[in-house]
Design a protein around this motif. Structure first.
Motif, PDB file in Angstrom:
ATOM      1  N   ASN A   3     -35.144   6.434  26.411  1.00  0.00           N
ATOM      2  CA  ASN A   3     -34.440   6.753  27.827  1.00  0.00           C
ATOM      3  C   ASN A   3     -35.425   7.391  28.698  1.00  0.00           C
ATOM      4  OD1 ASN A   3     -32.633   4.927  26.829  1.00  0.00           O
ATOM      5  ND2 ASN A   3     -31.069   6.498  26.429  1.00  0.00           N
ATOM      6  N   ARG A   5     -35.320   9.592  32.598  1.00  0.00           N
ATOM      7  CA  ARG A   5     -34.380  10.239  33.543  1.00  0.00           C
ATOM      8  C   ARG A   5     -35.345  10.274  34.789  1.00  0.00           C
ATOM      9  NH1 ARG A   5     -32.889  14.631  29.146  1.00  0.00           N
ATOM     10  NH2 ARG A   5     -35.296  14.258  29.031  1.00  0.00           N
ATOM     11  N   ARG A  26     -32.169   1.801  40.767  1.00  0.00           N
ATOM     12  CA  ARG A  26     -31.412   1.233  39.637  1.00  0.00           C
ATOM     13  C   ARG A  26     -31.539  -0.272  39.519  1.00  0.00           C
ATOM     14  NH1 ARG A  26     -25.931   5.124  40.567  1.00  0.00           N
ATOM     15  NH2 ARG A  26     -26.840   7.053  39.815  1.00  0.00           N
ATOM     16  N   THR A  33     -32.822   3.574  31.592  1.00  0.00           N
ATOM     17  CA  THR A  33     -33.329   4.382  32.531  1.00  0.00           C
ATOM     18  C   THR A  33     -32.191   4.938  33.402  1.00  0.00           C
ATOM     19  OG1 THR A  33     -35.648   3.575  32.730  1.00  0.00           O
ATOM     20  CG2 THR A  33     -34.915   4.628  34.552  1.00  0.00           C
ATOM     21  N   THR A  34     -32.073   6.374  33.485  1.00  0.00           N
ATOM     22  CA  THR A  34     -31.059   6.870  34.311  1.00  0.00           C
ATOM     23  C   THR A  34     -31.640   7.225  35.753  1.00  0.00           C
ATOM     24  OG1 THR A  34     -30.003   7.625  32.481  1.00  0.00           O
ATOM     25  CG2 THR A  34     -29.450   8.526  34.501  1.00  0.00           C
ATOM     26  N   THR A  36     -30.959   9.374  38.983  1.00  0.00           N
ATOM     27  CA  THR A  36     -30.158  10.354  39.854  1.00  0.00           C
ATOM     28  C   THR A  36     -30.900  10.513  41.332  1.00  0.00           C
ATOM     29  OG1 THR A  36     -29.803  11.394  37.845  1.00  0.00           O
ATOM     30  CG2 THR A  36     -29.267  12.677  40.018  1.00  0.00           C
ATOM     31  N   TYR A  72     -34.928  16.099  33.916  1.00  0.00           N
ATOM     32  CA  TYR A  72     -35.634  14.806  34.067  1.00  0.00           C
ATOM     33  C   TYR A  72     -36.942  14.768  33.629  1.00  0.00           C
ATOM     34  CZ  TYR A  72     -37.239  17.583  38.106  1.00  0.00           C
ATOM     35  OH  TYR A  72     -37.720  18.829  38.678  1.00  0.00           O
ATOM     36  N   GLU A 212     -41.472   5.087  34.925  1.00  0.00           N
ATOM     37  CA  GLU A 212     -41.437   4.598  33.584  1.00  0.00           C
ATOM     38  C   GLU A 212     -42.679   4.593  32.749  1.00  0.00           C
ATOM     39  OE1 GLU A 212     -37.283   2.152  34.370  1.00  0.00           O
ATOM     40  OE2 GLU A 212     -39.058   1.014  34.596  1.00  0.00           O
TER      41      GLU A 212
END
Length: 240
Positions: A3, A5, A26, A33-34, A36, A72, A212
């Motif tokens: 994952n 962040r 998103r 993948t988060t 914020t 993050y 990513e």
């Protein structure tokens, strides 16, 4: 891939724009993948010029310097042509991907020359300088303004029409690929791509995918040379 962040920094204080940018980020992000969003606590309501840009850079760096949220793995800077990219790379220990640079690099993989369609004409020189500093300026055929301010982009019909008109000018200048020159244009590539018959690159999506990839490869900013940690400053003579 584990994952990831990602913190996406808006370059202005308009929270509605942060939310729109986060939605686009998103949509581009892979499973797990988060994303914020981070809105500066101070600075310009919309970054549209040199003064706004320098204020924005300081505000974004301050927001990251004082950030106390969840950890993050990467930062995406969602200000097209705005200053601060190099400062943030010196500040944080994770990959930093600027949407200007990311969009241009991807565009170079799709055609020999690309064109940027942005907001106001006054932003064009600033974007050209940012592309030159990133090393991708030589492939840019044109940076063209739509005449719309950042806060005018919510009207998608008006923005789409203005984008297509400006894109025709970029194509006439030799652009084979188009780049959305503002984070507030995110999502527009799906609307105008077919009309133009050219690939259209969204900087937010491009930056997310590059972030990513860097995290997956275990890569981050080099500390040799340009982005080495600054040497602690000595006190000025006579200071107590």
């Amino acid at each position: 891939m584990r994952n990831v962040r990602i913190v996406v920094t808006n370059c202005n204080t308009t929270r509605e724009m942060t939310e729109e940018i986060v939605r686009g980020a998103r949509a581009a992000a892979g499973p797990g993948t988060t994303v914020t969003g981070l809105t500066p606590a101070w600075g310009p309501e919309s970054a549209e010029g040199w003064l706004d840009s320098f204020l924005s850079a300081a505000a974004v760096m301050d927001a990251l310097r004082t950030y106390d949220g969840a950890p993050y793995d990467a930062v995406v800077m969602a200000g097209f042509g705005e200053h601060g990219r190099e400062g943030v790379r010196e500040l944080v220990d994770v990959p930093v991907v600027d949407i200007t640079e990311a969009a241009a690099h991807l565009a170079c993989l799709l055609g020999r020359r690309y064109g940027v369609v942005t907001t106001l004409e006054r932003s064009c020189g600033q974007i050209e300088d940012s592309l030159e500093l990133a090393g991708v300026g030589r492939n840019c055929a044109a940076v063209v303004g739509t005449g719309l301010g950042v806060l005018d982009l919510g009207d998608r019909d008006r923005t789409g029409a203005a984008f297509v008109a400006a894109a025709e000018r970029a194509r006439a200048a030799g652009a084979e690929v188009l780049v959305l020159g503002c984070a507030g244009m995110t999502g527009l590539e799906r609307v105008v791509g077919d009309k133009l018959g050219l690939p259209v690159v969204d900087g937010v999506g491009a930056a997310v995918k590059l972030a990513e990839g860097l995290v997956a490869l275990g890569l981050t900013t080099s500390r040799a040379g340009s982005f080495a940690r600054p040497v602690p400053k000595r006190r000025a003579w006579g200071a107590e």
